[in-house]
Design a protein around this motif. Structure first.
Motif, PDB file in Angstrom:
ATOM      1  N   CYS A 304       0.828  -1.204   0.000  1.00 49.53           N
ATOM      2  CA  CYS A 304       0.000   0.000   0.000  1.00 49.53           C
ATOM      3  C   CYS A 304       0.868   1.263   0.000  1.00 49.53           C
ATOM      4  N   ASN A 314      -1.092   0.664  -9.670  1.00 44.32           N
ATOM      5  CA  ASN A 314      -2.449   0.671  -9.129  1.00 44.32           C
ATOM      6  C   ASN A 314      -3.377   1.308 -10.163  1.00 44.32           C
ATOM      7  N   PHE A 327      -6.169   4.528  -9.878  1.00 50.47           N
ATOM      8  CA  PHE A 327      -7.038   4.500  -8.709  1.00 50.47           C
ATOM      9  C   PHE A 327      -6.413   5.295  -7.565  1.00 50.47           C
ATOM     10  N   TYR A 329      -7.247   4.780  -4.520  1.00 50.17           N
ATOM     11  CA  TYR A 329      -7.465   3.902  -3.369  1.00 50.17           C
ATOM     12  C   TYR A 329      -6.872   2.550  -3.712  1.00 50.17           C
ATOM     13  N   VAL A 330      -6.731   1.692  -2.715  1.00 51.79           N
ATOM     14  CA  VAL A 330      -6.198   0.341  -2.949  1.00 51.79           C
ATOM     15  C   VAL A 330      -7.207  -0.678  -2.445  1.00 51.79           C
ATOM     16  N   ASN A 331      -7.778  -1.437  -3.373  1.00 44.57           N
ATOM     17  CA  ASN A 331      -8.574  -2.610  -3.019  1.00 44.57           C
ATOM     18  C   ASN A 331      -7.651  -3.806  -3.214  1.00 44.57           C
ATOM     19  N   ARG A 348     -11.120  -3.900   0.961  1.00 44.32           N
ATOM     20  CA  ARG A 348     -11.479  -2.578   0.453  1.00 44.32           C
ATOM     21  C   ARG A 348     -10.720  -1.483   1.194  1.00 44.32           C
ATOM     22  N   ASP A 349     -10.218  -0.512   0.428  1.00 49.13           N
ATOM     23  CA  ASP A 349      -9.515   0.643   0.993  1.00 49.13           C
ATOM     24  C   ASP A 349      -8.426   0.215   1.968  1.00 49.13           C
ATOM     25  N   ASP A 351      -5.373   0.774   1.827  1.00 48.03           N
ATOM     26  CA  ASP A 351      -4.386   1.824   2.052  1.00 48.03           C
ATOM     27  C   ASP A 351      -4.735   2.731   3.225  1.00 48.03           C
ATOM     28  N   ALA A 352      -5.999   2.719   3.641  1.00 51.08           N
ATOM     29  CA  ALA A 352      -6.438   3.560   4.758  1.00 51.08           C
ATOM     30  C   ALA A 352      -6.350   2.833   6.096  1.00 51.08           C
ATOM     31  N   THR A 383      -7.720  -3.798  -7.176  1.00 53.13           N
ATOM     32  CA  THR A 383      -6.806  -2.952  -7.944  1.00 53.13           C
ATOM     33  C   THR A 383      -5.375  -3.489  -7.963  1.00 53.13           C
TER      34      THR A 383
END
Length: 468
Positions: A304, A314, A327, A329-331, A348-349, A351-352, A383
């Motif tokens: 991430c 990504n 993207f 965001y990172v899925n 899902r997400d 990276d957060a 992704t």
């Protein structure tokens, strides 16, 4: 009034699904949204809720049948009718297409978005003695009932006892079907009351049941006389297995990916001793008790962080619109080997998330995949992906991209081996990373930089503090 219900498009655009098992029988009274069947698509096992409240009039398919989308699956006798048949939209028309109807009729319900079956009345009211009846149909004698759980034996003496359907995975249900065993008679030992393969085999041994092929398509096919050695070992020379479900979908996706995206794979061997020492310290931290943080979670966090510095990895190649989609965001897809085949659900997400949150999400994802309950939605929209081949003792490989993604990282086994460290040879924890990427989207320089960033974090986890 008889209302037919056709198998709908389950939101995946797939033309067919295999009926795993019915959860109702003809004559059962069902409620709206009650789970009536499990079907297996090329991606997942899906529970079908009832679109009507009424009595099951006829089941139009049997467990193991492959049913085309739009084909009649079940018929209901709805209250307030005169017993005449009300047919669902023609199978020749697309599912969900407008259909002319009488004023009192309703269109084929769309199951996509239906809620879960109510817990209070989500199971059919069956007579418990039906379990005993199914035993006689399978050809077993009273030894079957003697081997059954104590509560099932007593249930046969009562009437209209709601029975919870047995919890098991599709392969276990298939084994039980081959053995002619009613899963309602098997005592579960798996976590959460799940019936395992061992439970079924142990039960079969108690009642003296042997495996019999369920259909000609599944029977062993021999193309040459068996050798004495093979006969002695009790092995067939050749066996034909229908290509369907997850295996079929995976094969199609991998062929499409391999012959669409030009693959390049690059490797990096890294000293990850600092990471393994960090994981050991986290494991002994009481504040993190209950959180299983492993090398996969650290690698996921590293990915991430590295994707933020190399967004080309990504992204997606949009052939139709002539665009590259990056993207924000990172899925993160995590490849999981299950009894049904390879699935790649995504976090899902990712990276957060913090490292602990990532570890928890990956653990939950893996548990869901192993139980065969990964939904189609959880396998869409990824992704970037990670595959951990190291758990099988493999050092490296050349992974194939998940269709639509620009990169996939394979993690090799962590091995204790001699390694140069601070000018001397020492025993260190070492692993190999393999990155495959789509050369239309990612140049060699970008792919190498990304892999070097991931390796640097695994070599020195503290370097993550310097990245943004």
């Amino acid at each position: 009034m008889i209302q037919e219900f056709r198998l709908p498009d389950l939101g995946e655009g797939l033309p067919e699904a295999e009926l795993v098992q019915w959860l109702v029988a003809e004559g059962d009274t069902v409620t709206l949204n009650q789970t009536i069947a499990e079907v297996e698509t090329a991606k997942a096992v899906v529970e079908l809720p009832s679109p009507h409240a009424g009595v099951v009039s006829k089941l139009h398919a049997q467990a193991g049948d492959v049913v085309a989308v739009g084909s009649v699956l079940i018929a209901f006798d709805l209250p307030g009718g005169n017993g005449t048949s009300e047919k669902a939209p023609s199978a020749e028309a697309p599912v969900g297409a407008p259909v002319e109807e009488k004023a009192e009729e309703k269109a084929q319900p769309n199951l996509v978005g239906y809620g879960a079956a109510p817990q209070s009345s989500g199971r059919p009211q069956r007579r418990a003695r039906a379990a005993a009846a199914s035993v006689s149909r399978s050809g077993a004698d009273t030894a079957v009932l003697e081997a059954a759980p104590h509560d099932v034996l007593h249930a046969t003496e009562t009437v209209d006892v709601p029975l919870e359907r047995p919890k098991s995975t599709p392969p276990v249900r298939k084994l039980a079907k081959d053995l002619g065993i009613d899963l309602g008679l098997v005592e579960p030992t798996g976590q959460g009351g799940i019936i395992t393969r061992g439970d079924v085999e142990a039960y079969a041994e108690r009642v003296g049941t042997s495996v019999q092929p369920t259909s000609a398509a599944e029977e062993p096919v021999e193309t040459a006389p068996s050798s004495p050695a093979a006969l002695a070992a009790g092995r067939e020379r050749e066996r034909r297995i229908p290509i369907r479900g997850v295996r079929k979908h995976t094969a199609e996706a991998m062929v499409r990916s391999a012959f669409t995206a030009p693959h390049v794979t690059t490797f990096l061997t890294v000293d990850v001793t600092a990471t393994t020492e960090l994981l050991a310290s986290l494991k002994s931290d009481r504040s993190l008790e209950g959180h299983r943080i492993g090398i996969l979670a650290v690698a996921a966090k590293a990915v991430c962080l590295a994707l933020a510095r190399t967004p080309e990895l990504n992204s997606r190649w949009d052939e139709e619109h002539g665009e590259i989609v990056e993207f924000g965001y990172v899925n993160l897809g995590i490849a999981a080997a299950t009894l049904r085949g390879l699935v790649v659900p995504n976090v899902r997400d990712a990276d957060a998330m913090t490292l602990v949150e990532l570890a928890d999400a990956i653990g939950e994802l893996a548990q869901t995949a192993r139980s065969g309950k990964t939904s189609p939605a959880e396998m869409m929209g990824g992704t970037f992906s990670i595959t951990n081949v190291g758990v099988f003792g493999v050092d490296a490989g050349t992974p194939i991209l998940n269709p639509g993604e620009a990169g996939i990282l394979a993690l090799g086994a962590v091995r204790r081996q001699p390694w140069e460290h601070r000018g001397e040879i020492a025993l260190r924890d070492v692993m190999t990373l393999a990155l495959s990427f789509d050369h239309r989207l990612v140049d060699g320089e970008q792919g190498s930089r990304f892999l070097a960033d991931v390796g640097a974090i695994l070599r020195e986890p503290g370097r993550a503090m310097l990245l943004r």
